[in-house]
Design an enzyme around this catalytic site. Structure first.
Site, PDB file in Angstrom:
ATOM      1  N   ARG A 255       1.033  -1.167   0.051  1.00 33.25           N
ATOM      2  CA  ARG A 255       0.216  -0.059   0.025  1.00 33.25           C
ATOM      3  C   ARG A 255       1.006   1.320   0.190  1.00 33.25           C
ATOM      4  O   ARG A 255       1.883   1.229   0.908  1.00 33.25           O
ATOM      5  CB  ARG A 255      -0.784  -0.158   1.140  1.00 33.25           C
ATOM      6  CG  ARG A 255      -1.908  -0.936   1.329  1.00 33.25           C
ATOM      7  CD  ARG A 255      -3.082  -0.423   2.520  1.00 33.25           C
ATOM      8  NE  ARG A 255      -2.405  -0.221   3.576  1.00 33.25           N
ATOM      9  CZ  ARG A 255      -3.340   0.232   4.785  1.00 33.25           C
ATOM     10  NH1 ARG A 255      -4.415   0.396   4.587  1.00 33.25           N
ATOM     11  NH2 ARG A 255      -2.566   0.384   5.784  1.00 33.25           N
TER      12      ARG A 255
ATOM     13  N   THR B  18      -1.641   7.309  -0.404  1.00 33.77           N
ATOM     14  CA  THR B  18      -2.917   7.516  -0.837  1.00 33.77           C
ATOM     15  C   THR B  18      -3.514   6.213  -0.397  1.00 33.77           C
ATOM     16  O   THR B  18      -4.685   5.951  -0.537  1.00 33.77           O
ATOM     17  CB  THR B  18      -2.674   6.961  -2.393  1.00 33.77           C
ATOM     18  OG1 THR B  18      -1.781   5.802  -2.696  1.00 33.77           O
ATOM     19  CG2 THR B  18      -1.776   8.369  -3.156  1.00 33.77           C
TER      20      THR B  18
ATOM     21  N   ASP C 170       1.017  -3.647  12.101  1.00 30.61           N
ATOM     22  CA  ASP C 170       1.430  -4.037  10.525  1.00 30.61           C
ATOM     23  C   ASP C 170       1.687  -5.415  10.637  1.00 30.61           C
ATOM     24  O   ASP C 170       2.684  -5.951  10.929  1.00 30.61           O
ATOM     25  CB  ASP C 170       2.529  -2.972  10.203  1.00 30.61           C
ATOM     26  CG  ASP C 170       3.049  -3.186   8.674  1.00 30.61           C
ATOM     27  OD1 ASP C 170       2.753  -2.320   7.951  1.00 30.61           O
ATOM     28  OD2 ASP C 170       3.183  -4.493   8.597  1.00 30.61           O
TER      29      ASP C 170
ATOM     30  N   ASP D 204       5.287  -6.387   9.170  1.00 30.95           N
ATOM     31  CA  ASP D 204       6.268  -6.072  10.320  1.00 30.95           C
ATOM     32  C   ASP D 204       6.163  -7.094  11.523  1.00 30.95           C
ATOM     33  O   ASP D 204       7.441  -7.493  11.915  1.00 30.95           O
ATOM     34  CB  ASP D 204       6.137  -4.728  10.674  1.00 30.95           C
ATOM     35  CG  ASP D 204       6.565  -3.568   9.808  1.00 30.95           C
ATOM     36  OD1 ASP D 204       7.452  -3.957   8.627  1.00 30.95           O
ATOM     37  OD2 ASP D 204       6.230  -2.313   9.969  1.00 30.95           O
TER      38      ASP D 204
HETATM   39  C1  PRP Z   1      -0.867  -4.902   4.354  1.00 29.78           C
HETATM   40  C2  PRP Z   1      -1.805  -6.239   4.381  1.00 29.78           C
HETATM   41  C3  PRP Z   1      -2.640  -6.082   3.021  1.00 29.78           C
HETATM   42  C4  PRP Z   1      -2.825  -4.822   2.954  1.00 29.78           C
HETATM   43  C5  PRP Z   1      -4.207  -4.535   3.423  1.00 29.78           C
HETATM   44  O1  PRP Z   1       0.063  -5.474   3.514  1.00 29.78           O
HETATM   45  O2  PRP Z   1      -0.795  -7.565   4.300  1.00 29.78           O
HETATM   46  O3  PRP Z   1      -2.021  -6.484   1.900  1.00 29.78           O
HETATM   47  O4  PRP Z   1      -1.987  -3.936   3.748  1.00 29.78           O
HETATM   48  O5  PRP Z   1      -4.352  -3.051   3.398  1.00 29.78           O
HETATM   49  P1  PRP Z   1      -5.720  -2.681   2.390  1.00 29.78           P
HETATM   50  O6  PRP Z   1      -6.952  -3.609   2.574  1.00 29.78           O
HETATM   51  O7  PRP Z   1      -5.938  -1.297   2.811  1.00 29.78           O
HETATM   52  O8  PRP Z   1      -5.207  -2.816   0.790  1.00 29.78           O
HETATM   53  P2  PRP Z   1       1.137  -3.685   3.231  1.00 29.78           P
HETATM   54  O9  PRP Z   1       0.744  -2.844   1.814  1.00 29.78           O
HETATM   55  O10 PRP Z   1       1.461  -3.173   4.508  1.00 29.78           O
HETATM   56  O11 PRP Z   1       2.551  -4.835   2.707  1.00 29.78           O
HETATM   57  P3  PRP Z   1       3.185  -5.507   3.354  1.00 29.78           P
HETATM   58  O12 PRP Z   1       2.367  -7.314   3.486  1.00 29.78           O
HETATM   59  O13 PRP Z   1       4.484  -6.158   2.356  1.00 29.78           O
HETATM   60  O14 PRP Z   1       3.967  -5.142   4.686  1.00 29.78           O
HETATM   61  N1  URA Z   2      -2.105  -3.590   6.800  1.00 33.92           N
HETATM   62  C1  URA Z   2      -1.672  -4.012   8.157  1.00 33.92           C
HETATM   63  O1  URA Z   2      -0.558  -4.638   8.199  1.00 33.92           O
HETATM   64  N2  URA Z   2      -2.419  -3.760   9.167  1.00 33.92           N
HETATM   65  C2  URA Z   2      -3.327  -3.008   9.088  1.00 33.92           C
HETATM   66  O2  URA Z   2      -3.980  -2.648  10.026  1.00 33.92           O
HETATM   67  C3  URA Z   2      -3.772  -2.534   7.926  1.00 33.92           C
HETATM   68  C4  URA Z   2      -3.094  -2.694   6.791  1.00 33.92           C
END
Ligand code: PRP
Ligand code: URA
Length: 209
Positions: free
Chosen positions: A104, A108, A200, A203
């Site tokens: 994400r 945005t 997160d 993380d």
């Molecule tokens: C997180 C999560 C989803 C997304 C959800 O990933 O694992 O893929 O956010 O958010 P949304 O419903 O608002 O799209 P992130 O973008 O943090 O990437 P990562 O798994 O690489 O940390």
């Molecule tokens: N992605 C995450 O990992 N946690 C949240 O709460 C939302 C998006």
């Protein structure tokens, strides 16, 4: 809200979800509990898989049994979806696995795709999209749309925690997708995090914070 949404209320799932939510859970423990909960989730999510009768012989006599009729394809959304894959594979070792890379944009909140590699037999399989967090729903909607474009017909979205906003977004754009989650939380905060959520997910799995 409830249409096509199943909340997994099994006590073992809810006990593990509580450990995952706790901010004092280390990433080592987070990873192993995520693996354990994903096995329970697989058991619940796949309980309506279709079967085919087979005849076998036990050491004593002929017997009737079953084999799975449907192919299962797992599609983790990178990174955090990786944490759910092995539990599903343990229960369905014959699963194929595709990957969708997406993050994400922090400003945005829109998903940015960076990788897409899926098995070629999406059309006839049960396709399970794995991602612990369904927040705004942007990533889920984009992943499902890409899979549909590549021929997937039966798509199931599997998450640990979903926000009402994410469920609505996925239902509005892809009404045929079944959603499984262990909890529907209250809301998103101003920076798109699920509250109370677990923080997160990427993380917490990979220790990157
Ligand atoms: C997180 C999560 C989803 C997304 C959800 O990933 O694992 O893929 O956010 O958010 P949304 O419903 O608002 O799209 P992130 O973008 O943090 O990437 P990562 O798994 O690489 O940390
Ligand atoms: N992605 C995450 O990992 N946690 C949240 O709460 C939302 C998006």
């Amino acid at each position: 809200m409830k249409k096509n949404v199943t909340v997994l209320t099994h006590p073992l799932i809810q006990r593990d979800l509580t450990i995952l939510r706790n901010k004092n859970t280390s990433f080592e423990l987070f990873r192993s509990v995520l693996h354990r909960i994903s096995r329970c989730m697989a058991y619940e999510v796949l309980k309506d898989l279709s079967m085919q009768p087979v005849s076998i012989e036990t050491p004593l006599a002929k017997a009737n049994g079953v084999k799975l009729k449907e192919d299962v394809i797992l599609i983790p959304i990178l990174r955090a979806g990786l944490g759910l894959v092995n539990g599903f594979i343990e229960l369905v070792p014959e699963s194929r696995v595709g990957h969708i890379g997406m993050f994400r944009d922090e400003r945005t909140l829109q998903p940015v795709e960076y990788y897409f590699k899926v098995p070629p037999v999406l059309k006839t399989a049960r396709v399970l999209v794995l991602d612990p967090m369904l927040a705004t729903g942007g990533s889920a909607v984009m992943a499902v749309s890409l899979l549909k474009k590549h021929g997937a017909r039966t798509i199931v979205f599997v998450s640990l925690i979903a926000a009402p906003e994410g469920i609505r977004a996925l239902q509005d754009s892809c009404p045929s997708v079944s959603i499984y989650t262990c909890a529907i939380d209250k809301k998103l905060n101003s920076i798109g995090y699920i509250v109370p959520g677990l923080g997160d997910a990427g993380d917490r799995i990979f220790g990157t914070k």
